[in-house]
Design a protein around this motif. Structure first.
Motif, PDB file in Angstrom:
ATOM      1  N   ARG A  85       0.833  -1.206   0.000  1.00 25.42           N
ATOM      2  CA  ARG A  85       0.000   0.000   0.000  1.00 25.42           C
ATOM      3  C   ARG A  85       0.868   1.257   0.000  1.00 25.42           C
ATOM      4  O   ARG A  85       0.568   2.233  -0.690  1.00 25.42           O
ATOM      5  N   ALA A  86       1.972   1.216   0.764  1.00 32.75           N
ATOM      6  CA  ALA A  86       2.871   2.373   0.805  1.00 32.75           C
ATOM      7  C   ALA A  86       3.551   2.588  -0.541  1.00 32.75           C
ATOM      8  O   ALA A  86       3.710   3.727  -1.009  1.00 32.75           O
ATOM      9  N   ILE A  87       3.952   1.493  -1.201  1.00 32.45           N
ATOM     10  CA  ILE A  87       4.558   1.600  -2.528  1.00 32.45           C
ATOM     11  C   ILE A  87       3.555   2.168  -3.514  1.00 32.45           C
ATOM     12  O   ILE A  87       3.864   3.067  -4.301  1.00 32.45           O
ATOM     13  N   ALA A  88       2.326   1.665  -3.473  1.00 31.33           N
ATOM     14  CA  ALA A  88       1.284   2.184  -4.350  1.00 31.33           C
ATOM     15  C   ALA A  88       1.013   3.658  -4.079  1.00 31.33           C
ATOM     16  O   ALA A  88       0.755   4.442  -4.999  1.00 31.33           O
ATOM     17  N   GLY A  89       1.100   4.049  -2.817  1.00 31.03           N
ATOM     18  CA  GLY A  89       0.900   5.456  -2.468  1.00 31.03           C
ATOM     19  C   GLY A  89       1.948   6.355  -3.104  1.00 31.03           C
ATOM     20  O   GLY A  89       1.642   7.455  -3.584  1.00 31.03           O
ATOM     21  N   GLN A  90       3.192   5.893  -3.131  1.00 39.87           N
ATOM     22  CA  GLN A  90       4.249   6.662  -3.779  1.00 39.87           C
ATOM     23  C   GLN A  90       4.008   6.746  -5.290  1.00 39.87           C
ATOM     24  O   GLN A  90       4.211   7.805  -5.899  1.00 39.87           O
ATOM     25  N   ILE A  91       3.590   5.636  -5.883  1.00 39.94           N
ATOM     26  CA  ILE A  91       3.262   5.647  -7.313  1.00 39.94           C
ATOM     27  C   ILE A  91       2.131   6.630  -7.579  1.00 39.94           C
ATOM     28  O   ILE A  91       2.152   7.392  -8.553  1.00 39.94           O
ATOM     29  N   GLY A  92       1.142   6.628  -6.693  1.00 39.70           N
ATOM     30  CA  GLY A  92       0.014   7.544  -6.837  1.00 39.70           C
ATOM     31  C   GLY A  92       0.435   9.000  -6.844  1.00 39.70           C
ATOM     32  O   GLY A  92      -0.143   9.826  -7.574  1.00 39.70           O
ATOM     33  N   LYS A  93       1.449   9.344  -6.061  1.00 42.10           N
ATOM     34  CA  LYS A  93       1.946  10.726  -6.058  1.00 42.10           C
ATOM     35  C   LYS A  93       2.540  11.091  -7.410  1.00 42.10           C
ATOM     36  O   LYS A  93       2.375  12.206  -7.901  1.00 42.10           O
ATOM     37  N   ALA A  94       3.240  10.127  -8.023  1.00 38.72           N
ATOM     38  CA  ALA A  94       3.823  10.380  -9.346  1.00 38.72           C
ATOM     39  C   ALA A  94       2.738  10.591 -10.388  1.00 38.72           C
ATOM     40  O   ALA A  94       2.911  11.398 -11.319  1.00 38.72           O
ATOM     41  N   LEU A  95       1.607   9.883 -10.256  1.00 37.23           N
ATOM     42  CA  LEU A  95       0.546   9.969 -11.257  1.00 37.23           C
ATOM     43  C   LEU A  95      -0.117  11.340 -11.289  1.00 37.23           C
ATOM     44  O   LEU A  95      -0.776  11.689 -12.278  1.00 37.23           O
ATOM     45  N   ARG A  96       0.056  12.110 -10.231  1.00 31.39           N
ATOM     46  CA  ARG A  96      -0.530  13.450 -10.209  1.00 31.39           C
ATOM     47  C   ARG A  96       0.355  14.473 -10.926  1.00 31.39           C
ATOM     48  O   ARG A  96      -0.049  15.618 -11.125  1.00 31.39           O
ATOM     49  N   GLU A  97       1.563  14.043 -11.298  1.00 28.80           N
ATOM     50  CA  GLU A  97       2.490  14.924 -12.020  1.00 28.80           C
ATOM     51  C   GLU A  97       2.327  14.721 -13.532  1.00 28.80           C
ATOM     52  O   GLU A  97       1.953  13.647 -13.974  1.00 28.80           O
ATOM     53  N   PRO A  98       2.623  15.755 -14.326  1.00 26.26           N
ATOM     54  CA  PRO A  98       2.598  15.560 -15.786  1.00 26.26           C
ATOM     55  C   PRO A  98       3.610  14.491 -16.194  1.00 26.26           C
ATOM     56  O   PRO A  98       4.668  14.356 -15.581  1.00 26.26           O
ATOM     57  N   VAL A  99       3.283  13.738 -17.229  1.00 29.33           N
ATOM     58  CA  VAL A  99       4.200  12.720 -17.725  1.00 29.33           C
ATOM     59  C   VAL A  99       5.382  13.414 -18.415  1.00 29.33           C
ATOM     60  O   VAL A  99       5.174  14.191 -19.348  1.00 29.33           O
ATOM     61  N   PRO A 100       6.608  13.150 -17.962  1.00 24.40           N
ATOM     62  CA  PRO A 100       7.776  13.765 -18.623  1.00 24.40           C
ATOM     63  C   PRO A 100       7.927  13.266 -20.057  1.00 24.40           C
ATOM     64  O   PRO A 100       7.329  12.265 -20.441  1.00 24.40           O
TER      65      PRO A 100
END
Length: 200
Positions: A85-100
């Protein structure tokens, strides 16, 4: 003696590349993010510590928008805990950023970076970096660490779905290796690879 750098490229065919993750439904609405997080956890973490000889490139292919890759560097990773769940949470933070842009990595925190691109881009980058490439498939030749002597080795594996026809075409001419005749879950394959390589 230096340790061979291990790289794992994991494809999440239905995993969202942008938007919001529902951490309460990782197995359903999040494109089997539970499977992907479990594989990342197995690849990177020991009982007490982290594998500094390992990197994971997670491919989020489910949209909306362009595909996104997330790179976890064990040697530098901070702020990620050994919990799905913690790993998924970190991934979720990245998903809120524009795709480089494709091939351009942006670091969100130490050892945690993201970029655009798909598995073809990862193959290009790994070849350029002299990584020995291996596709995991039950029909391949049995993987024996002693027959691989390069300083870097990379394994390509899918989520709970098989590689698509397009992906198979991208991987054409790469070495196909097997861990046995039975189809194993991705995190189990990673654990076996670590065991085999640790035993050398």
């Amino acid at each position: 003696m230096s340790t061979m750098l291990r790289k794992f490229a994991i494809i999440g065919h239905r995993a969202p590349s942008s938007g919001k993750l529902n951490l309460n439904d990782l197995a359903g609405s999040c494109g089997r993010m539970d499977v992907l997080s479990r594989a990342i956890n197995t690849a990177l973490f020991l009982s007490h510590g982290i594998r500094e000889d390992t990197e994971v490139m997670l491919h989020l292919m489910g949209g909306p928008g362009p595909a996104r890759r997330i790179l976890f560097q064990g040697s530098r990773l901070r702020g990620v805990h050994p919990d799905e769940r913690a790993i998924a949470g970190q991934i979720g933070k990245a998903l809120r950023e524009p795709v480089p842009s494709i091939g351009h990595f942006i670091e969100l925190h130490p050892g945690f970076l993201h970029s655009g691109g798909n598995i073809e881009q990862t193959i290009i980058e790994w070849k350029r970096d002299n990584v020995e490439l291996c596709v995991l498939d039950a029909s391949g030749e049995l993987f024996e660490p002693k027959s691989h002597s390069q300083e870097k080795i990379g394994f390509l594996l899918s989520d709970d779905q098989p590689f698509s026809a397009n992906e198979v075409e991208m991987m054409e001419n790469l070495l196909v290796v097997s861990l046995g005749q039975k189809w194993l879950q991705g995190h189990s394959c990673i654990a076996i690879i670590h065991h085999l390589m640790d035993s050398q």
